[in-house]
Design an enzyme around this catalytic site. Structure first.
Site, PDB file in Angstrom:
ATOM      1  N   ARG A 184       0.825  -1.213   0.000  1.00 12.85           N
ATOM      2  CA  ARG A 184       0.000   0.000   0.000  1.00 12.85           C
ATOM      3  C   ARG A 184       0.865   1.272   0.000  1.00 12.85           C
ATOM      4  O   ARG A 184       0.601   2.216  -0.726  1.00 12.85           O
ATOM      5  CB  ARG A 184      -0.894  -0.032   1.252  1.00 12.85           C
ATOM      6  N   MET A 229     -11.886   3.516  -3.437  1.00  7.60           N
ATOM      7  CA  MET A 229     -12.135   2.315  -2.644  1.00  7.60           C
ATOM      8  C   MET A 229     -10.847   1.681  -2.106  1.00  7.60           C
ATOM      9  O   MET A 229     -10.731   0.462  -2.062  1.00  7.60           O
ATOM     10  CB  MET A 229     -12.952   1.310  -3.458  1.00  7.60           C
ATOM     11  N   ARG A 230      -9.904   2.537  -1.735  1.00  5.60           N
ATOM     12  CA  ARG A 230      -8.676   2.037  -1.128  1.00  5.60           C
ATOM     13  C   ARG A 230      -8.444   2.781   0.181  1.00  5.60           C
ATOM     14  O   ARG A 230      -8.744   3.975   0.276  1.00  5.60           O
ATOM     15  CB  ARG A 230      -7.465   2.316  -2.015  1.00  5.60           C
ATOM     16  N   ASN A 287     -12.994  13.093   2.410  1.00  7.52           N
ATOM     17  CA  ASN A 287     -13.635  11.867   1.909  1.00  7.52           C
ATOM     18  C   ASN A 287     -15.147  11.989   2.075  1.00  7.52           C
ATOM     19  O   ASN A 287     -15.624  12.697   2.961  1.00  7.52           O
ATOM     20  CB  ASN A 287     -13.140  10.652   2.704  1.00  7.52           C
ATOM     21  N   HIS A 321     -18.618   9.583   2.577  1.00 10.94           N
ATOM     22  CA  HIS A 321     -19.039   8.229   2.933  1.00 10.94           C
ATOM     23  C   HIS A 321     -20.569   8.174   2.934  1.00 10.94           C
ATOM     24  O   HIS A 321     -21.214   9.097   3.456  1.00 10.94           O
ATOM     25  CB  HIS A 321     -18.488   7.846   4.312  1.00 10.94           C
ATOM     26  N   GLU A 347      -7.497   6.175  11.173  1.00 12.18           N
ATOM     27  CA  GLU A 347      -8.562   5.198  11.378  1.00 12.18           C
ATOM     28  C   GLU A 347      -9.647   5.401  10.310  1.00 12.18           C
ATOM     29  O   GLU A 347     -10.105   6.531  10.092  1.00 12.18           O
ATOM     30  CB  GLU A 347      -9.154   5.388  12.780  1.00 12.18           C
ATOM     31  N   ASP A 396     -12.824   5.934   8.087  1.00 13.16           N
ATOM     32  CA  ASP A 396     -14.146   6.552   8.242  1.00 13.16           C
ATOM     33  C   ASP A 396     -14.362   7.161   9.626  1.00 13.16           C
ATOM     34  O   ASP A 396     -15.453   7.085  10.192  1.00 13.16           O
ATOM     35  CB  ASP A 396     -15.262   5.511   7.964  1.00 13.16           C
TER      36      ASP A 396
HETATM   37  C1  GAR Z   1     -20.360   7.128  -3.072  1.00 11.05           C
HETATM   38  O1  GAR Z   1     -21.628   6.744  -2.584  1.00 11.05           O
HETATM   39  C2  GAR Z   1     -19.395   7.294  -1.941  1.00 11.05           C
HETATM   40  O2  GAR Z   1     -19.969   7.795  -0.775  1.00 11.05           O
HETATM   41  C3  GAR Z   1     -18.928   5.886  -1.740  1.00 11.05           C
HETATM   42  O3  GAR Z   1     -18.786   5.380  -3.041  1.00 11.05           O
HETATM   43  C4  GAR Z   1     -19.748   5.989  -3.880  1.00 11.05           C
HETATM   44  C5  GAR Z   1     -19.037   6.483  -5.115  1.00 11.05           C
HETATM   45  O4  GAR Z   1     -19.939   6.924  -6.061  1.00 11.05           O
HETATM   46  N1  GAR Z   1     -17.715   5.824  -1.000  1.00 11.05           N
HETATM   47  C6  GAR Z   1     -17.449   4.915  -0.082  1.00 11.05           C
HETATM   48  O5  GAR Z   1     -18.203   4.016   0.186  1.00 11.05           O
HETATM   49  C7  GAR Z   1     -16.097   5.086   0.589  1.00 11.05           C
HETATM   50  N2  GAR Z   1     -16.038   4.277   1.771  1.00 11.05           N
HETATM   51  P1  GAR Z   1     -19.452   7.753  -7.308  1.00 11.05           P
HETATM   52  O6  GAR Z   1     -18.265   7.004  -7.923  1.00 11.05           O
HETATM   53  O7  GAR Z   1     -20.625   7.794  -8.233  1.00 11.05           O
HETATM   54  O8  GAR Z   1     -19.033   9.120  -6.830  1.00 11.05           O
END
Ligand code: GAR
Length: 199
Positions: A64, A89-90, A106, A108, A142, A144
């Site tokens: 990573r 998603m990393r 970020n 969430h 940590e 989220d």
């Molecule tokens: C979004 O809902 C975002 O909150 C989530 O991925 C989606 C991306 O949508 N992120 C996570 O879950 C991060 N832990 P998008 O590619 O259409 O913006």
């Protein structure tokens, strides 16, 4: 200020951010969009807006941190002041966070600290909560868990399907993420421990 967006997926949040930059609602320069997924539609949104893109392949790195060192190197090339994760998603490494302390945002899809991690919308839907939502926060070590900038609640109606709930949450995300970035850019956020004070 210069910023970059990191995205892994369809890029609807990126699209909302691009529109906010174009309309002047966010007064900062979106200099680059990077993805860890070659086919992420987010890259297509960026290309259409003529924003430089890069796919950085995690498979080219043994861990990573070495991947993140390559990402950070690219960020430095673009003289990036802060970083926006939009469906990235990393997990980011401590190294990355140390390079951009309190400068990584970020989004969430839940009202944190509820439903951390993957599949947050599904977890909320399955749990039967009456209200869920979305959260923009500062990234800390940590997952989220960083100081919360903005949240928007979303009502779960008895007639909601998973898909209709997901759609409502995405719409809320597209409202609060540009707003949170704007506050950040205008220096309106003061971080005090776990709290963010909007000045
Ligand atoms: C979004 O809902 C975002 O909150 C989530 O991925 C989606 C991306 O949508 N992120 C996570 O879950 C991060 N832990 P998008 O590619 O259409 O913006």
């Amino acid at each position: 200020m210069n910023f970059a967006v990191l995205a892994s997926g369809r890029g609807s949040n990126l699209k909302a951010i691009i529109e906010a930059v174009q309309s002047g609602a966010i007064k900062a320069h979106l200099k680059a969009v990077f993805s860890d997924k070659k086919d992420a539609y987010a890259l297509e949104h960026a290309r259409r807006a003529q924003i430089p893109t890069a796919f950085i392949n995690p498979k080219d790195f043994h861990d990573r941190e070495s991947f993140d060192r390559a990402v950070v190197e690219r960020l430095h090339e673009f003289k990036i002041d802060f970083v926006v994760l939009a469906g990235y998603m990393r997990l980011v490494s401590d190294y990355f966070i140390e390079q951009y302390p309190d400068k990584i945002l970020n989004i969430h899809p839940s009202l944190l600290p509820e439903f951390k991690g993957m599949h947050a919308i599904k977890k909320a839907f399955d749990s039967g909560v009456a209200v869920t939502g979305c959260t923009v926060h500062i990234v800390v070590r940590e997952m989220d868990s960083g100081p919360i900038i903005l949240q928007e609640p979303v009502q779960v109606d008895p007639k909601d399907s998973f898909e209709s709930l997901e759609e409502k949450i995405h719409q809320a995300e597209h409202r609060i993420y540009p707003k949170a970035i704007d506050l950040f850019v205008r220096g309106k956020l003061k971080i005090e421990g776990r709290k963010v004070i909007v000045l």
